[in-house]
Design a protein around this motif. Structure first.
Motif, PDB file in Angstrom:
ATOM      1  N   LEU A  22      21.143   2.430 -29.071  1.00  0.00           N
ATOM      2  CA  LEU A  22      20.359   1.237 -29.392  1.00  0.00           C
ATOM      3  C   LEU A  22      21.536   0.084 -29.754  1.00  0.00           C
ATOM      4  O   LEU A  22      21.271  -1.030 -29.297  1.00  0.00           O
ATOM      5  CB  LEU A  22      19.297   1.283 -30.219  1.00  0.00           C
ATOM      6  N   ARG A  23      22.242   0.478 -30.585  1.00  0.00           N
ATOM      7  CA  ARG A  23      23.397  -0.410 -30.882  1.00  0.00           C
ATOM      8  C   ARG A  23      24.130  -1.182 -29.480  1.00  0.00           C
ATOM      9  O   ARG A  23      24.475  -2.270 -29.520  1.00  0.00           O
ATOM     10  CB  ARG A  23      24.169  -0.115 -31.784  1.00  0.00           C
ATOM     11  N   ALA A  27      24.132  -4.841 -27.896  1.00  0.00           N
ATOM     12  CA  ALA A  27      25.302  -5.688 -28.195  1.00  0.00           C
ATOM     13  C   ALA A  27      25.463  -6.463 -26.791  1.00  0.00           C
ATOM     14  O   ALA A  27      26.165  -7.394 -26.662  1.00  0.00           O
ATOM     15  CB  ALA A  27      26.435  -4.932 -28.453  1.00  0.00           C
ATOM     16  N   ARG A  28      24.838  -5.809 -25.748  1.00  0.00           N
ATOM     17  CA  ARG A  28      24.963  -6.715 -24.377  1.00  0.00           C
ATOM     18  C   ARG A  28      23.742  -7.759 -23.959  1.00  0.00           C
ATOM     19  O   ARG A  28      24.041  -8.241 -22.982  1.00  0.00           O
ATOM     20  CB  ARG A  28      24.992  -5.348 -23.311  1.00  0.00           C
ATOM     21  N   ARG A  49      19.543  -6.707 -35.352  1.00  0.00           N
ATOM     22  CA  ARG A  49      18.106  -5.898 -35.647  1.00  0.00           C
ATOM     23  C   ARG A  49      16.843  -6.617 -35.714  1.00  0.00           C
ATOM     24  O   ARG A  49      15.955  -6.283 -35.152  1.00  0.00           O
ATOM     25  CB  ARG A  49      18.350  -4.785 -36.684  1.00  0.00           C
ATOM     26  N   GLU A  50      17.091  -7.691 -36.567  1.00  0.00           N
ATOM     27  CA  GLU A  50      16.058  -8.447 -36.892  1.00  0.00           C
ATOM     28  C   GLU A  50      15.343  -9.342 -35.958  1.00  0.00           C
ATOM     29  O   GLU A  50      14.215  -9.555 -35.538  1.00  0.00           O
ATOM     30  CB  GLU A  50      16.288  -9.373 -38.029  1.00  0.00           C
ATOM     31  N   GLU A  51      16.313  -9.624 -34.924  1.00  0.00           N
ATOM     32  CA  GLU A  51      15.970 -10.358 -33.617  1.00  0.00           C
ATOM     33  C   GLU A  51      15.004  -9.478 -32.504  1.00  0.00           C
ATOM     34  O   GLU A  51      14.132  -9.877 -32.105  1.00  0.00           O
ATOM     35  CB  GLU A  51      17.010 -11.035 -32.921  1.00  0.00           C
ATOM     36  N   VAL A  52      15.674  -8.140 -32.623  1.00  0.00           N
ATOM     37  CA  VAL A  52      14.920  -7.338 -31.708  1.00  0.00           C
ATOM     38  C   VAL A  52      13.496  -7.066 -32.093  1.00  0.00           C
ATOM     39  O   VAL A  52      12.633  -7.031 -31.480  1.00  0.00           O
ATOM     40  CB  VAL A  52      15.799  -6.178 -31.438  1.00  0.00           C
ATOM     41  N   VAL A  85      12.779  -6.040 -24.663  1.00  0.00           N
ATOM     42  CA  VAL A  85      13.508  -6.812 -25.127  1.00  0.00           C
ATOM     43  C   VAL A  85      15.077  -6.508 -24.961  1.00  0.00           C
ATOM     44  O   VAL A  85      15.959  -7.450 -24.611  1.00  0.00           O
ATOM     45  CB  VAL A  85      13.459  -6.901 -26.749  1.00  0.00           C
ATOM     46  N   LEU A  86      15.443  -5.193 -24.765  1.00  0.00           N
ATOM     47  CA  LEU A  86      16.686  -4.961 -24.616  1.00  0.00           C
ATOM     48  C   LEU A  86      16.986  -4.780 -23.185  1.00  0.00           C
ATOM     49  O   LEU A  86      18.372  -4.358 -22.782  1.00  0.00           O
ATOM     50  CB  LEU A  86      17.117  -3.538 -25.276  1.00  0.00           C
ATOM     51  N   ARG A  87      16.047  -5.198 -22.176  1.00  0.00           N
ATOM     52  CA  ARG A  87      16.448  -5.282 -20.983  1.00  0.00           C
ATOM     53  C   ARG A  87      16.814  -3.825 -20.136  1.00  0.00           C
ATOM     54  O   ARG A  87      17.629  -3.791 -19.634  1.00  0.00           O
ATOM     55  CB  ARG A  87      17.458  -6.309 -20.468  1.00  0.00           C
TER      56      ARG A  87
END
Length: 297
Positions: A22-23, A27-28, A49-52, A85-87
């Protein structure tokens, strides 16, 4: 999958894997890609993290616990929101499901359950009829691997085309440490990244099997190229595609490949190769097989 029932070592590996995965995916993704201002004082170009959590509609504490690999209640809907969110690509989304202790949606290919093999079984617990399928695919390449990527059955065309010999016992190990000087992928980096991504996805399917972790550690020590790709945390799964390689005798060969899971042999995969349409691979393969001397693998 009840994560709490896994051995302590397996739970620890899972926590480390989901944290790093997840990190790396946070990051990408840049704030601009999700419509957020970059702002000042950021230590990373990726999302916090807060934004995710905000974008996925979940609590910050909950997402933090998810990324830390804590044993929390998760649902497919929430994981889908995080994946959006993380695409995450489909294979990455399925990987997240497995790391979180859920079965991926039905669209995820592959089956890990099935009855035992029938009575006509040969060496290694493989049905004789299946070995005949591998050999019957000649003059095209075919081979069978188990869930640990060990070769179970290899036909003569696969030996001739990919350079497998008696010293090749594992598909992953052979690719990174025993690459034949006579055979090389035309796009080695892409092929290597795809293989490592598939191996990582397979490892997540068997969290209580320490073999995957041990092989990954050994491969990182034996192959700097593997170690670099393993650190990227790429995941992938391809049931079909193209494979192009350069053969010192046959020249450039281009194959379509198909990966078939075998319900009666959980974790095993049958790999079938066919000359790509519009190429002269069929003719080149025919000439190669005319001069090839079979060996025992």
């Amino acid at each position: 999958m009840d994560i709490s029932r896994l051995p302590a070592e397996a739970r620890q590996r899972r926590r480390a894997e989901i944290r790093a995965f997840l990190r790396s995916r946070r990051a990408r993704v840049t704030p601009a890609e999700v419509g957020m201002p970059a702002g000042g004082g950021r230590r990373t170009s990726g999302l916090r993290r807060e934004e995710v959590a905000v974008l996925a509609g979940v609590g910050v504490s909950w997402y933090t616990w998810l990324e830390q690999g804590r044993e929390i209640n998760v649902s497919g809907e929430v994981l889908d929101a995080v994946a959006r969110v993380l695409r995450l690509a489909p294979a990455e989304r399925a990987h997240l499901y497995l790391l979180a202790g859920l079965n991926p949606p039905p669209a995820d290919a592959g089956s890990d359950a099935g009855p035992d093999a029938g009575p006509d079984v040969g060496p290694g617990g493989v049905p004789d009829a299946l070995r005949r399928v591998v050999d019957g695919w000649l003059p095209r390449p075919a081979y069978l691997i188990d869930r640990h990527w060990n070769f179970v059955a290899v036909n003569d065309a696969a030996r001739a085309v990919f350079g497998y010999d008696a010293g090749d016992h594992n598909c992953l190990v052979s690719f990174f440490t025993r690459g034949s000087v006579a055979v090389s992928p035309c796009h080695w980096q892409d092929a290597a990244r795809a293989i490592v991504g598939q191996f990582r996805a397979d490892a997540a399917r068997y969290p209580d099997d320490p073999w995957f972790g041990r092989l990954a550690v050994d491969m990182c020590a034996a192959s700097p190229a593997f170690a670099e790709l393993w650190a990227e945390h790429q995941v992938g799964s391809a049931a079909q595609g193209l494979k192009a390689l350069r053969h010192d005798t046959a020249g450039e060969l281009v194959f379509e490949y198909t990966t078939l899971p075998l319900p009666d042999l959980p974790g095993h995969r049958l790999m079938l190769y066919t000359p790509a349409p519009g190429s002269d691979t069929g003719d080149r393969l025919g000439r190669l097989m005319e001069t090839f001397r079979p060996v025992t693998v």
